[in-house]
Every structure is written in C-alpha cells, then in structure tokens.
Design an enzyme around this catalytic site. Structure first.
Site, PDB file in Angstrom:
ATOM      1  N   ASP A 151       0.852  -1.194   0.000  1.00  0.00           N
ATOM      2  CA  ASP A 151       0.000   0.000   0.000  1.00  0.00           C
ATOM      3  C   ASP A 151       0.889   1.246   0.000  1.00  0.00           C
ATOM      4  O   ASP A 151       1.710   1.426   0.903  1.00  0.00           O
ATOM      5  CB  ASP A 151      -0.886  -0.039   1.255  1.00  0.00           C
ATOM      6  CG  ASP A 151      -1.760   1.198   1.366  1.00  0.00           C
ATOM      7  OD1 ASP A 151      -1.903   1.918   0.358  1.00  0.00           O
ATOM      8  OD2 ASP A 151      -2.311   1.428   2.466  1.00  0.00           O
TER       9      ASP A 151
ATOM     10  N   ASP B 255      -4.326   3.686   2.528  1.00  0.00           N
ATOM     11  CA  ASP B 255      -5.759   3.386   2.692  1.00  0.00           C
ATOM     12  C   ASP B 255      -6.009   1.913   3.035  1.00  0.00           C
ATOM     13  O   ASP B 255      -7.151   1.461   3.079  1.00  0.00           O
ATOM     14  CB  ASP B 255      -6.561   3.793   1.440  1.00  0.00           C
ATOM     15  CG  ASP B 255      -6.188   2.937   0.232  1.00  0.00           C
ATOM     16  OD1 ASP B 255      -5.255   2.105   0.327  1.00  0.00           O
ATOM     17  OD2 ASP B 255      -6.836   3.105  -0.825  1.00  0.00           O
TER      18      ASP B 255
ATOM     19  N   ASP C 212      -1.540  -0.950  -3.828  1.00  0.00           N
ATOM     20  CA  ASP C 212      -1.799  -0.118  -5.002  1.00  0.00           C
ATOM     21  C   ASP C 212      -0.542   0.061  -5.841  1.00  0.00           C
ATOM     22  O   ASP C 212       0.532  -0.437  -5.500  1.00  0.00           O
ATOM     23  CB  ASP C 212      -2.377   1.244  -4.576  1.00  0.00           C
ATOM     24  CG  ASP C 212      -1.476   1.951  -3.572  1.00  0.00           C
ATOM     25  OD1 ASP C 212      -0.242   1.834  -3.701  1.00  0.00           O
ATOM     26  OD2 ASP C 212      -1.995   2.593  -2.633  1.00  0.00           O
TER      27      ASP C 212
ATOM     28  N   ASP D  61      -3.575  -8.679 -17.184  1.00  0.00           N
ATOM     29  CA  ASP D  61      -4.497  -9.805 -17.182  1.00  0.00           C
ATOM     30  C   ASP D  61      -5.662  -9.452 -18.110  1.00  0.00           C
ATOM     31  O   ASP D  61      -6.276  -8.392 -17.961  1.00  0.00           O
ATOM     32  CB  ASP D  61      -5.022 -10.026 -15.747  1.00  0.00           C
ATOM     33  CG  ASP D  61      -5.133 -11.489 -15.395  1.00  0.00           C
ATOM     34  OD1 ASP D  61      -5.710 -12.231 -16.202  1.00  0.00           O
ATOM     35  OD2 ASP D  61      -4.657 -11.878 -14.316  1.00  0.00           O
TER      36      ASP D  61
ATOM     37  N   ASP E 248      -7.001 -14.945 -19.005  1.00  0.00           N
ATOM     38  CA  ASP E 248      -7.766 -15.651 -17.980  1.00  0.00           C
ATOM     39  C   ASP E 248      -8.730 -16.682 -18.585  1.00  0.00           C
ATOM     40  O   ASP E 248      -9.483 -16.354 -19.509  1.00  0.00           O
ATOM     41  CB  ASP E 248      -8.573 -14.580 -17.218  1.00  0.00           C
ATOM     42  CG  ASP E 248      -9.222 -15.119 -15.966  1.00  0.00           C
ATOM     43  OD1 ASP E 248      -8.498 -15.454 -15.022  1.00  0.00           O
ATOM     44  OD2 ASP E 248     -10.470 -15.190 -15.927  1.00  0.00           O
TER      45      ASP E 248
ATOM     46  N   GLU F  43      -4.275 -19.072 -19.698  1.00  0.00           N
ATOM     47  CA  GLU F  43      -4.628 -19.913 -18.558  1.00  0.00           C
ATOM     48  C   GLU F  43      -5.601 -21.001 -19.035  1.00  0.00           C
ATOM     49  O   GLU F  43      -6.614 -20.711 -19.667  1.00  0.00           O
ATOM     50  CB  GLU F  43      -5.295 -19.094 -17.454  1.00  0.00           C
ATOM     51  CG  GLU F  43      -5.471 -19.939 -16.204  1.00  0.00           C
ATOM     52  CD  GLU F  43      -6.538 -19.423 -15.247  1.00  0.00           C
ATOM     53  OE1 GLU F  43      -6.444 -19.710 -14.049  1.00  0.00           O
ATOM     54  OE2 GLU F  43      -7.484 -18.733 -15.700  1.00  0.00           O
TER      55      GLU F  43
ATOM     56  N   HIS G 154      -2.174 -16.728  -7.248  1.00  0.00           N
ATOM     57  CA  HIS G 154      -3.257 -16.268  -6.371  1.00  0.00           C
ATOM     58  C   HIS G 154      -4.412 -17.255  -6.268  1.00  0.00           C
ATOM     59  O   HIS G 154      -5.368 -17.001  -5.529  1.00  0.00           O
ATOM     60  CB  HIS G 154      -3.761 -14.925  -6.898  1.00  0.00           C
ATOM     61  CG  HIS G 154      -4.398 -15.079  -8.258  1.00  0.00           C
ATOM     62  ND1 HIS G 154      -3.684 -15.462  -9.374  1.00  0.00           N
ATOM     63  CD2 HIS G 154      -5.677 -14.958  -8.667  1.00  0.00           C
ATOM     64  CE1 HIS G 154      -4.498 -15.548 -10.405  1.00  0.00           C
ATOM     65  NE2 HIS G 154      -5.719 -15.242 -10.003  1.00  0.00           N
ATOM     66  N   ASP G 155      -4.376 -18.339  -7.045  1.00  0.00           N
ATOM     67  CA  ASP G 155      -5.485 -19.297  -7.027  1.00  0.00           C
ATOM     68  C   ASP G 155      -5.190 -20.550  -6.213  1.00  0.00           C
ATOM     69  O   ASP G 155      -6.024 -21.462  -6.186  1.00  0.00           O
ATOM     70  CB  ASP G 155      -5.827 -19.735  -8.460  1.00  0.00           C
ATOM     71  CG  ASP G 155      -6.548 -18.640  -9.227  1.00  0.00           C
ATOM     72  OD1 ASP G 155      -7.203 -17.794  -8.591  1.00  0.00           O
ATOM     73  OD2 ASP G 155      -6.438 -18.624 -10.462  1.00  0.00           O
TER      74      ASP G 155
HETATM   75  C1  GLC Z   1      -8.975 -17.476 -13.228  1.00  0.00           C
HETATM   76  C2  GLC Z   1      -8.329 -16.542 -12.220  1.00  0.00           C
HETATM   77  C3  GLC Z   1      -9.112 -16.596 -10.960  1.00  0.00           C
HETATM   78  C4  GLC Z   1     -10.503 -16.109 -11.238  1.00  0.00           C
HETATM   79  C5  GLC Z   1     -11.162 -16.917 -12.349  1.00  0.00           C
HETATM   80  C6  GLC Z   1     -12.379 -16.227 -12.881  1.00  0.00           C
HETATM   81  O1  GLC Z   1      -8.878 -18.795 -12.862  1.00  0.00           O
HETATM   82  O2  GLC Z   1      -6.982 -16.861 -12.054  1.00  0.00           O
HETATM   83  O3  GLC Z   1      -8.532 -15.848  -9.924  1.00  0.00           O
HETATM   84  O4  GLC Z   1     -11.277 -16.173 -10.091  1.00  0.00           O
HETATM   85  O5  GLC Z   1     -10.304 -17.088 -13.451  1.00  0.00           O
HETATM   86  O6  GLC Z   1     -12.013 -15.071 -13.568  1.00  0.00           O
END
Ligand code: GLC
Length: 549
Positions: A22, A26, A30, A99, A200, A254, A326-327
């Site tokens: 950050d 806040d 960011d 993304d 994505d 992905e 992140h997944d």
């Molecule tokens: C992909 C992203 C994930 C998201 C999903 C829907 O798998 O990596 O974080 O929730 O798509 O967009």
C-alpha cells in the site's frame, strides 16, 4: 516474420495488487506501492511483472469481475500511477503484462447493463436463455464458483450464463461484435506500451452450440461443453492475426484442464495462436481434479506432471513454470513442510527454477510465506472459498472443516506481503483490507535481506544461476529415478554443458543417489541448500552439479 521470443530469457513476478504494498495508506495495495518496490523486484532477478487485474471492478472476485477494461481502478492509483509503473518498468529494462479477462465481465459493466435491457447492439453480448418449458434452468451446468451456472435476471426476464460467480456473466464470444471489443481492449493497452497478456480461463470462451445438458462430468457439470470449445482456435487465431502479430508482445493462456498434447494445439511454435500456457497439472499433486478435494501430497504425481510437460513440449513449445499463484494455497504448506520451512522453501525453488520454460514467482513466495490460518470461517473473503465452506463437509467438525479450507482456500495465499516486522508487516500504515499472517515477525523481507542464508537470497542465487547457464535455456530435460518416492532428480544436457539437479522431499535424511553416467568427481557443485555436502541428503536438501566439457 520470425518473432523474437524474448520471454524465454526472462523470469516474471506476479503481483496480486491488493495485497502487495500500500503506497497511500488506505489499507489496500496499489500501484504507488508497486512503484516503491520495482527495484526490489528487479533485484530478485525478475525482469517482468504480471499484474492480476487492476481495472475498475466491484471486487466480487477480487478484480476478475471487470467493469471497465480501459481504465485503472482509482483505488490502485488510476492511470497516472499506472503510467509511472509502466515507464518505471521499461526504464529498468523490465516488461509488464496485464491480465485479460474476457470469458466474462462484471454484471456492473455497461455492456451487461445494456444487454439486460435489450439495448442494441448489446442485447446479444452475453449468453441469455429462457427457462425450459417445464420452468427449470436452461441446462444442468455448474458454475466453477457458486452453485448452478444460470441466474435469473428480472430486468430481461431470462437466465444468463455465468461459469464463475453470479456477478460474472459470460460474454458471447460467438458474436463478432464482442470479438471486436476484445481487439479494441488489446490494442488500447498494447498501444500504451504494455508487453503482453495473461489470458484468464481463455480455453472457456467458445461454448458448444445448443448448450446441452452434460451427463459426463460428476462435478463442474458442463465443462466438456465449453473447455476447448468448437471455435476456440479460430477466435484465438483471429486475435493473433488482427492484433498480436502487429506488436512485439507475448501471450500466456490460462487453461484449467489441459494435457500437453492438447496444449500444443495452442502453443506449438510453428502454428500455435499463443506463446505459453498456465496448466494446472503441476498444481494437482495434492488434490483430486482441483483444490476442492485436497488429498495427500504425492511427490510421484508432482514429478510425473512436471516431467510430462518437459518431455512433451520439448522442441515444439515453451513451458510456463510456476508453483504458486493467487489461485492456490502457499506451496511450502502444500508440497513442502512448515517444520522444515527454510529447507523445503529452497528445495521447491530449485526444483522448478532450473527446468525448461519461463518461471513465474508469486508475491511472497520468495520469502517462503505460508498458508494463513483464520480462527473462523467468517474471516474468508474469497467467493469460491465461502461457497465451498458453506456447502461441503457439513458432517465434519468445525475444526476439520476449517482445516480443509486452510489446505485448499485461495485466501491462504492472499494475505498481505510481509515486508518487515513493524505493525501490519510494513504492508500499510492504515488498516489492512485483509488479515496479515501472524508469522510476519519471523517471516519478512527485511529479516531475510540481512541473512545470506535466507530463502530470499537463495531465490536470488538460483535465478542468477539460471540466467548464467545456457543449459537451463537450451538443455534437454531428463528425469532419473522416476519411481523414487523421496527424491526428485533431473538433468539438463546440451553440447558442452550438463546440469544435475537433486532434490530431497523427505523429512528424514536419505542417501544421495547419482544416476549412471554422472561423474561427480569432475563436476562443480554450483548450488546447494545445505552447507556440507556428504553422502547423505538432509531433510529437504538440494544440490545442483555442473559439468563444462
Ligand atoms: C482465473 C483466475 C481466478 C478467477 C477466475 C475467474 O482462474 O486466475 O482468480 O477467479 O479465473 O475469472
């Protein structure tokens, strides 16, 4: 024209923006925070950044529900901060990729608002269907996140399809106008100087005509009707021909359920439409099908997955290498050992960083961040986790249910990056939007900067080695002792140079095992996780030997 595939020499760093740093106090990460940390990222040996979505979004899926594709969310610093970050990257010789989330939008996107009111030309931008004559849903498909894949819209008087959350309606990619919108978005960012896209769930964008019921899949019903759908290659080819071919950029797709042979149809360097693919197989060594069904980690399964991709893409396509994003929950908590935190953190790094492909690091991975453990399920934010918690394992005890979530939730890896041991781990001077992992006093960047033996410094050394050795880019991969349940041993070989990577995944000492034809007396030990290198491998010890011939 032969393209220069510069991404092959790079290492990328993934920023999940709300939890990175950050800069304005806040409580939300960011782009001002990113700006402060560009030198840190560069100093890791990373020369590129992938940003998880930073566009305006209601945040139903932490930004993967986009309300405006051609702007940057004000909470992340807006366009002003973004341009500074982009310039800051380029000044340092780094690339930046965005993304691209076009399987779906947010339901708050202007297109959806117009589509539900049947305002032209938007009425056919999404996938709308009436109820079946008997009043039931248009088909039996499940969404990937929240129950059934159809939600009734009062305004339009029809159901819309959403393969993810209710607030993420699927776009109708069969509509040429939608594809033109996608191209506009791509050109907008590429013209600004962005260097490429992570796309994505791109393999979901073409749905089978008829949207018929699925009687094949027990969970994720419907998937055979939209994953690798009928027009997928045609649409991707169109994006390539009309946009990507005109820019010096790269694409990373992905693909939630894909095998190497299928992947080649997308990323074969001769005639693929994309450059690299994020596959989930290497991420499934501790889960059946996906993270929803966690099982025990299996080294054999992990090795098989990595090796399959190494062998089958060799000479034809380029791997994308990752162990965290992140997944998924944190990798030490999954594939390593919290008890042997430092050792297993380092071994996981060597294990994947010296394979063929372009490695990606996820924020916090480089300091060995661990899964966050909430006291209460109410503390979870993630839409998928909340749904899974409410609907699975209902007959188990609250402790067991929480433990299952700890093992499988995406939130386990979404806590703020631990920069130092001051309040809120130095992530923010305000109130953090999400919980900080309690272990930040011991696991943080500042402490590891000072320690030459830290996971952080080990990542730096490994990346440096990767970049210094041509065999890591060009060498042929070979796995040894395939059936071994405690060691992962592989070599990389090219004319004049040979590398042997030995990793123990055991929490007990095990004997060193050297494959035939590798004479250690003529090799140089170029990297090791432990100080002494005897005949025994200590728990989670790794060594890398080099032959220059
Ligand atoms: C992909 C992203 C994930 C998201 C999903 C829907 O798998 O990596 O974080 O929730 O798509 O967009």
């Amino acid at each position: 024209m032969q393209r220069e595939r510069w991404y092959k020499d790079m290492v990328f760093y993934q920023i999940w923006p709300r939890s990175f740093k950050d800069g304005d106090g806040d409580g939300m990460g960011d782009l001002w925070g990113v700006l402060e940390k560009l030198d840190y990222i560069k100093g890791l040996g990373c020369d590129g950044i992938w940003f998880s979505p930073i566009y305006p979004s209601p945040g139903a899926d932490c930004g993967y529900d986009i309300a405006d594709y051609m702007d940057i969310a004000p909470e992340f610093g807006g366009m002003e901060a973004f341009r500074k970050v982009l310039d800051g990257c380029h000044e340092r010789g780094m690339k930046l990729i965005m993304d691209l989330v076009v399987n779906h939008t947010s339901d708050e996107h202007a297109w959806f608002q117009k589509s539900r009111q049947r305002i032209e030309p938007y009425s056919d931008y999404y996938i709308w269907r009436p109820a079946k004559p008997d009043g039931t849903l248009p088909n039996n498909w499940d969404s990937n996140f929240e129950g059934k894949a159809w939600t009734w819209d009062e305004v339009r008087g029809e159901y819309y399809l959403h393969l993810f959350a209710v607030k993420q309606p699927d776009l109708n990619m069969d509509n040429p106008l939608v594809r033109e919108e996608v191209k506009k978005i791509l050109r907008f960012w590429l013209d600004m100087g962005v260097d490429g896209f992570r796309e994505d769930v791109i393999t979901y964008i073409s749905k089978k005509e008829g949207l018929s019921d699925d009687h094949l899949f027990p969970i994720y019903k419907g998937m055979p009707n939209y994953n690798h759908g009928p027009h997928i290659h045609e649409y991707l080819e169109e994006f390539k021909r009309d946009v990507f071919d005109h820019y010096d950029c790269f694409t990373l797709a992905e693909a939630p359920l894909v095998w190497p042979r299928q992947a080649l149809k997308y990323i074969d360097e001769e005639n693929g439409q994309l450059d690299m693919m994020i596959q989930f197989q290497c991420q499934c060594a501790d889960c059946l099908f996906t993270d929803y069904l966690p099982t025990k980690f299996s080294l054999r399964r992990m090795k098989k997955a990595f090796s399959d991709w190494q062998y089958k893409l060799a000479g034809r396509a380029w791997n994308m290498l990752y162990i965290e994003n992140h997944d998924h929950p944190r990798i030490i908590s999954r594939y390593g050992s919290e008890k042997f935190w430092k050792e297993s953190g380092k071994t996981l790094a060597v294990m994947y960083l010296l394979q063929q492909g372009t490695p990606f690091l996820y924020q916090g991975q480089e300091i060995g961040m661990l899964n966050w453990r909430p006291e209460d399920a109410e503390m979870y934010e993630d839409v998928q986790t909340r749904y899974n918690y409410a609907h699975s394992n209902l007959n188990k005890s609250p402790e067991k249910r929480l433990h299952k979530m700890w093992r499988s939730s995406r939130d386990s890896a979404r806590t703020p990056v631990q920069w130092d041991d001051t309040e809120n781990a130095g992530f923010t001077t305000g109130t953090p939007w999400f919980y900080v992992n309690d272990n930040y006093k011991t696991i943080n960047v500042a402490a590891q900067e000072k320690d030459p033996d830290s996971i952080l410094n080990f990542y730096r050394r490994t990346i440096k080695l990767r970049k210094a050795l041509p065999v890591v880019r060009h060498g042929q991969y070979r796995e040894h002792f395939r059936l071994d349940m405690r060691r992962y041993v592989y070599s990389r070989e090219m004319e004049g140079q040979k590398l042997l990577v030995i990793c123990s995944f055991s929490d007990r000492p095990v004997k060193m095992k050297i494959p035939a034809g590798f004479d250690l007396s003529r090799a140089e030990l170029v990297l090791q996780t432990h100080k002494d290198a005897g005949d025994t491998l200590q728990p989670y010890e790794s060594r890398v030997y080099l032959w220059n011939e």
